[in-house]
Design an enzyme around this catalytic site. Structure first.
Site, short mmCIF file in Angstrom:
data_model
loop_
_atom_site.label_atom_id
_atom_site.label_comp_id
_atom_site.label_asym_id
_atom_site.label_seq_id
_atom_site.Cartn_x
_atom_site.Cartn_y
_atom_site.Cartn_z
N ALA A 41 0.83 -1.22 0.00
CA ALA A 41 0.00 0.00 0.00
C ALA A 41 0.86 1.26 0.00
CB ALA A 41 -0.94 -0.01 1.20
N ASN A 42 2.16 1.11 -0.29
CA ASN A 42 2.99 2.32 -0.28
C ASN A 42 2.93 3.08 -1.60
OD1 ASN A 42 4.49 0.66 -1.90
ND2 ASN A 42 6.26 0.52 -0.54
N TYR A 201 4.17 -14.59 -14.77
CA TYR A 201 3.31 -13.60 -14.09
C TYR A 201 1.86 -14.09 -14.13
CZ TYR A 201 0.89 -9.16 -13.11
OH TYR A 201 0.07 -8.18 -12.58
N1 LIG Z 1 -1.13 -1.79 -12.87
C1 LIG Z 1 -1.83 -2.64 -13.60
O1 LIG Z 1 -2.16 -2.36 -14.77
C2 LIG Z 1 -2.27 -3.95 -13.04
C3 LIG Z 1 -3.03 -4.81 -13.85
C4 LIG Z 1 -3.44 -6.02 -13.34
C5 LIG Z 1 -3.11 -6.38 -12.04
N2 LIG Z 1 -2.34 -5.54 -11.26
C6 LIG Z 1 -2.02 -5.96 -9.89
O2 LIG Z 1 -2.31 -4.90 -8.99
C7 LIG Z 1 -1.51 -5.06 -7.82
C8 LIG Z 1 -0.94 -3.72 -7.42
O3 LIG Z 1 0.02 -3.34 -8.39
P1 LIG Z 1 0.21 -1.84 -8.90
O4 LIG Z 1 -0.23 -1.79 -10.29
O5 LIG Z 1 -0.33 -0.89 -7.91
O6 LIG Z 1 1.80 -1.79 -8.96
P2 LIG Z 1 2.90 -0.99 -8.11
O7 LIG Z 1 2.60 0.46 -8.15
O8 LIG Z 1 4.21 -1.47 -8.63
O9 LIG Z 1 2.65 -1.53 -6.64
C9 LIG Z 1 3.05 -2.82 -6.31
C10 LIG Z 1 3.16 -2.91 -4.82
O10 LIG Z 1 3.62 -4.22 -4.49
C11 LIG Z 1 4.70 -4.11 -3.61
N3 LIG Z 1 5.62 -5.23 -3.69
C12 LIG Z 1 6.27 -5.71 -4.77
N4 LIG Z 1 7.06 -6.72 -4.40
C13 LIG Z 1 6.89 -6.87 -3.07
C14 LIG Z 1 7.44 -7.74 -2.11
N5 LIG Z 1 8.37 -8.65 -2.40
N6 LIG Z 1 7.04 -7.63 -0.82
C15 LIG Z 1 6.13 -6.70 -0.47
N7 LIG Z 1 5.59 -5.84 -1.32
C16 LIG Z 1 5.97 -5.93 -2.61
C17 LIG Z 1 5.40 -2.83 -4.00
O11 LIG Z 1 6.22 -2.41 -2.94
P3 LIG Z 1 7.62 -1.64 -3.13
O12 LIG Z 1 7.27 -0.25 -3.53
O13 LIG Z 1 8.27 -1.72 -1.81
O14 LIG Z 1 8.36 -2.36 -4.22
C18 LIG Z 1 4.19 -1.94 -4.24
O15 LIG Z 1 3.71 -1.43 -3.03
C19 LIG Z 1 -0.47 -6.12 -8.15
O16 LIG Z 1 -0.84 -7.34 -7.55
C20 LIG Z 1 -0.55 -6.26 -9.66
O17 LIG Z 1 -0.17 -7.54 -10.09
C21 LIG Z 1 -1.94 -4.33 -11.74
#
Ligand SMILES: NC(=O)c1ccc[n+]([C@@H]2O[C@H](COP(=O)([O-])OP(=O)(O)OC[C@H]3O[C@@H](n4cnc5c(N)ncnc54)[C@H](OP(=O)(O)O)[C@@H]3O)[C@@H](O)[C@H]2O)c1
Length: 320
Positions: A41-42, A201
């Protein structure tokens, strides 16, 4: 004439943008007294989800890897609600265990909504977790699976609790093979071919869906999963780290904008799953654009198989 063509095109692109960014959660609830635990959630979708639920009065626990970034969100949350941050690296099962130990110290007796949101996508090279699982499977699925198992008693302590897994449409690219869960045949290639990277993925995201499908059978707690849409977040950080892909990415940015959601728009389906009336939430359901959809490849037998497989992997880890 030309002006009309340009105006027509602009209108078309604008309508297309509205269509692509659709799905708005219209549910608003008083969440005072409810506890939300959310991973990753950061930033991105997780940050927006945490803020929206915080604004409705929930106590929010954010579990973050990068706690410097997390502190900024915690400061924002503390202005609107009671909030806590715990360190969590899902790619290390020891860290998952420690996170739950740290949660216990908060003296919170229940979790109403667990949102397994954190995720990693398409690392440039083949990477493994601390316990030697392919990074995306190990982080997106196994880390969250262990976290959920360790938090089960807290979920059972709340009435009508739920687990919300943020999956992805990319599950359609999965080819889940339990004999090669780590896609190990590509482990030695210097550059991991994008096709297999996306497949890994997709596997991890199918696992998120299957996990949510099986949880009520195993623990009596409702689970659901979702695709948030294509959202402008940091998820592409590994892809844009590659100079060629970065250039391509910059070239398509204007088009990318039309087809993508902001983080607030991307949080809508998570909010829908978190806020939907308990009786209306479809157990094991997969949602997209705030509506129930049919995921590909997901079935009861596979969900059962993944559950037993994951439990066995965790048993091996606990024995070490
Ligand atoms: N963006 C899209 O288009 C999209 C589409 C489909 C699904 N999703 C899903 O949506 C979810 C949120 O992603 P987002 O798009 O918001 O991406 P994001 O901005 O990259 O956020 C991902 C989050 O996951 C955390 N994370 C990654 N690796 C981690 C680990 N080893 N331990 C703990 N935290 C970890 C990151 O923390 P750090 O900042 O510390 O790395 C960040 O807070 C994900 O599950 C992703 O697969 C996203």
């Amino acid at each position: 004439m030309c002006i009309f063509c340009i105006l027509g095109l602009a209108l078309f692109l604008w309508l297309l943008h509205i269509y692509m960014t659709g799905g708005v959660c219209k549910i608003k609830k008083d969440l005072n007294g409810k506890i939300v635990f959310i991973t990753g959630a950061n930033t991105g979708i997780g940050k927006e989800t945490a803020l929206q639920l915080g604004m409705m009065g929930a106590t929010v626990v954010i579990a973050c890897r990068d706690t410097n970034k997390g502190q900024l969100v915690l400061d924002q949350l503390n202005k609107i609600t009671k909030a806590y941050m715990i360190k969590l690296d899902l790619s290390c099962l020891n860290s998952v265990k420690q996170c739950v130990e740290d949660f216990k110290k908060l003296n919170i007796s229940q979790i109403d909504i667990l949102i397994n949101n954190a995720g990693v996508m398409a690392p440039q090279t083949y990477k493994i977790t601390k316990q030697s699982y392919e990074l995306q499977f190990g982080t997106n699925h196994l880390g969250h699976f262990l976290l959920t198992e360790l938090l089960i008693s807290y979920l059972k302590s709340a009435q009508q609790s739920r687990v919300v897994n943020v999956a992805s449409l990319a599950h359609k690219h999965s080819q889940l093979d339990f004999k090669d869960i780590n896609c190990a045949q590509y482990a030695n290639s210097k550059l991991w071919p994008i096709k297999y990277n996306i497949q890994a993925y997709g596997n991890s995201k199918l696992c998120n869906i299957l996990h949510a499908m099986e949880i009520s059978k195993r623990h009596g707690i409702k689970g659901c999963s979702l695709h948030p849409g294509v959202v402008r977040t940091e998820l592409v950080r590994e892809i844009v780290g590659n100079p060629i892909l970065n250039l391509l990415f910059k070239l398509v940015t204007p088009i990318y904008f039309i087809f993508t959601k902001s983080c607030l728009q991307g949080a809508q389906t998570t909010l829908q799953c978190a806020l939907e009336d308990y009786d209306k939430l479809i157990d094991g359901g997969y949602y997209s654009d705030c509506k129930l959809k049919q995921p590909k490849f997901a079935n009861k037998q596979l969900a059962e198989k993944l559950w037993d497989f994951s439990v066995e992997k965790l048993r091996m880890y606990m024995q070490k």
